[in-house]
Scaffold this active site. Sequence first.
Site, PDB file in Angstrom:
ATOM      1  N   TYR A 135      55.448  36.461  65.792  1.00  0.00           N
ATOM      2  CA  TYR A 135      55.729  37.764  66.398  1.00  0.00           C
ATOM      3  C   TYR A 135      55.486  38.830  65.350  1.00  0.00           C
ATOM      4  O   TYR A 135      55.961  38.728  64.215  1.00  0.00           O
ATOM      5  CB  TYR A 135      57.192  37.813  66.863  1.00  0.00           C
ATOM      6  CG  TYR A 135      57.597  39.134  67.484  1.00  0.00           C
ATOM      7  CD1 TYR A 135      57.075  39.536  68.713  1.00  0.00           C
ATOM      8  CD2 TYR A 135      58.502  39.976  66.841  1.00  0.00           C
ATOM      9  CE1 TYR A 135      57.458  40.742  69.284  1.00  0.00           C
ATOM     10  CE2 TYR A 135      58.893  41.181  67.413  1.00  0.00           C
ATOM     11  CZ  TYR A 135      58.366  41.559  68.637  1.00  0.00           C
ATOM     12  OH  TYR A 135      58.758  42.750  69.195  1.00  0.00           O
ATOM     13  N   ASP A 230      52.704  39.087  57.046  1.00  0.00           N
ATOM     14  CA  ASP A 230      53.784  39.831  57.682  1.00  0.00           C
ATOM     15  C   ASP A 230      55.112  39.313  57.127  1.00  0.00           C
ATOM     16  O   ASP A 230      55.570  38.217  57.478  1.00  0.00           O
ATOM     17  CB  ASP A 230      53.700  39.661  59.205  1.00  0.00           C
ATOM     18  CG  ASP A 230      54.775  40.454  59.941  1.00  0.00           C
ATOM     19  OD1 ASP A 230      55.661  41.024  59.273  1.00  0.00           O
ATOM     20  OD2 ASP A 230      54.714  40.497  61.182  1.00  0.00           O
ATOM     21  N   LYS A 262      63.039  45.350  58.342  1.00  0.00           N
ATOM     22  CA  LYS A 262      64.360  44.696  58.325  1.00  0.00           C
ATOM     23  C   LYS A 262      65.144  44.952  57.030  1.00  0.00           C
ATOM     24  O   LYS A 262      65.703  46.028  56.897  1.00  0.00           O
ATOM     25  CB  LYS A 262      64.191  43.209  58.682  1.00  0.00           C
ATOM     26  CG  LYS A 262      63.588  43.077  60.102  1.00  0.00           C
ATOM     27  CD  LYS A 262      63.726  41.730  60.759  1.00  0.00           C
ATOM     28  CE  LYS A 262      63.381  41.836  62.239  1.00  0.00           C
ATOM     29  NZ  LYS A 262      62.111  41.266  62.646  1.00  0.00           N
TER      30      LYS A 262
HETATM   31  C1  LIG Z   1      61.016  41.934  63.561  1.00  0.00           C
HETATM   32  C2  LIG Z   1      59.599  41.655  63.237  1.00  0.00           C
HETATM   33  C3  LIG Z   1      58.582  42.580  63.490  1.00  0.00           C
HETATM   34  C4  LIG Z   1      58.826  43.857  64.270  1.00  0.00           C
HETATM   35  O1  LIG Z   1      59.685  44.707  63.625  1.00  0.00           O
HETATM   36  P1  LIG Z   1      60.429  45.874  64.505  1.00  0.00           P
HETATM   37  O2  LIG Z   1      61.130  46.676  63.465  1.00  0.00           O
HETATM   38  O3  LIG Z   1      61.324  45.151  65.451  1.00  0.00           O
HETATM   39  O4  LIG Z   1      59.355  46.624  65.199  1.00  0.00           O
HETATM   40  C5  LIG Z   1      57.312  42.308  63.036  1.00  0.00           C
HETATM   41  N1  LIG Z   1      57.042  41.162  62.377  1.00  0.00           N
HETATM   42  C6  LIG Z   1      57.991  40.239  62.131  1.00  0.00           C
HETATM   43  C7  LIG Z   1      57.634  39.014  61.371  1.00  0.00           C
HETATM   44  C8  LIG Z   1      59.297  40.446  62.562  1.00  0.00           C
HETATM   45  O5  LIG Z   1      60.219  39.494  62.352  1.00  0.00           O
END
Ligand SMILES: *Cc1c(COP(=O)(O)O)cnc(C)c1O
Length: 430
Positions: A135, A230, A262
Amino acid sequence: MERALAVIPGGVNSPVRAFRAVGGTPRFIASASGPWLTDVDGNRCVDLIGSWGPMILGHTHPDVLRAVHDAAMSGFSFGTPSENEVALAEAIVARVEPVEQVRLVNSGTEATMSAVRLARGVTGRSKAVKFAGCYHGHVDALLAHAGSGVATFGLPDSAGVPASAAGETIVLPYNDEAALAAAFAEHGDQIACLITEASPGNMGVVPPRPGFTQALRRLTREHGALLISDEVMTGFRCSAAGWYGLEGPYEAGPPDLFTFGKVMGGGFPAAAFGGRADILAQLAPIGPVYQAGTLSGNPVATAAGLATLRGCTPEVYARLDTVAHTIADAVDRELSAVGVPHRIQFAGSMFSVFFRDREVADYDDARDQDVPAFAAFFHAMLEGGVHLPPSAYESWFVSAAHDDEAVEAVLAALPAAARAASDSRDRMPG
Ligand SMILES: *Cc1c(COP(=O)(O)O)cnc(C)c1O
């Protein structure tokens, strides 16, 4: 919840908060402190969601609270350069060795969206490769076979994504070098980038097999594509330098771009993408790739992020590891005692419990588990005062504020939850 359902679709502002995968009604949280959540009815429970990653120091940590208060006293948003954003950028660059520059944004979604645009701008190509079960936020082109809520609700993809956007995305199984080589052999000269979770956490925790990340680096380089790691979930959590700090440096070289979010916002909206300075130089105002944000680098959010990163000492990471392993060992013990098949996988202190007995190496494996057993386990834990993520496809997040009292409370709730999982299996036909 009834009031919420009347004015907010599904009653929630992010789908994973709804209890649709486990049934029942979500708790409305009124306040949080350290490892504890208190709901509007006054019930207290141990938090193992951690706002899905940011709350690494625990809730309302005094140093972060002070930083937020001090920043807010000086103004909420200027729309001009300010010092906190420089300090936060410096803190990120100091921690993750291959990252020379970062651009700050407001969410992980913005970070990955911008990184992919930058990769397309730099290479002049359009295709992006991603892995099923990963994701990367709700970016149109990256929603195909995505993890997180898309996995939780068993959605194939999202409506509203034009075929033209989805058609630029190549989706491959994770941990499968042969599929990867085949895709690059066929489309290599059209691929702008490969984006991967540094160590996937959105289909549950599914770390790369040894050598897999290096294979990504070698293939992308051979074909002139950029590698985007990511680290929105893993960044500053798996170690001070994220997953890269645990697995890197790589003989084949570092990823070209990283995305963060995060933890680096400390619970406020702050995220970033960054990497080699020559690539970042392609961004406006110096380069041709446009990217912007009214609230990007917000002084209060950056103060919270900076205080959080500064608080992430070696002792904090050691405590996260101790708490994660103590809880995971107890889960293993209790589920074994009642004969419920399970598999626990780690990435640093991130871990998840799959209700199946074999390795989970990709998204198909992750989906092949006993989700009703998880739902029964989840509700028994909640009844016992422990709030897990309401999905079988998520990491459990611990914090350095999880003291012995909080850990004991989790251990105390486990036997009944294990029995509930076992009972749900007994009710299954066959
Ligand atoms: C949470 C997450 C996102 C998206 O971040 P948001 O702040 O919710 O838009 C993208 N990549 C990874 C790996 C994530 O865990």
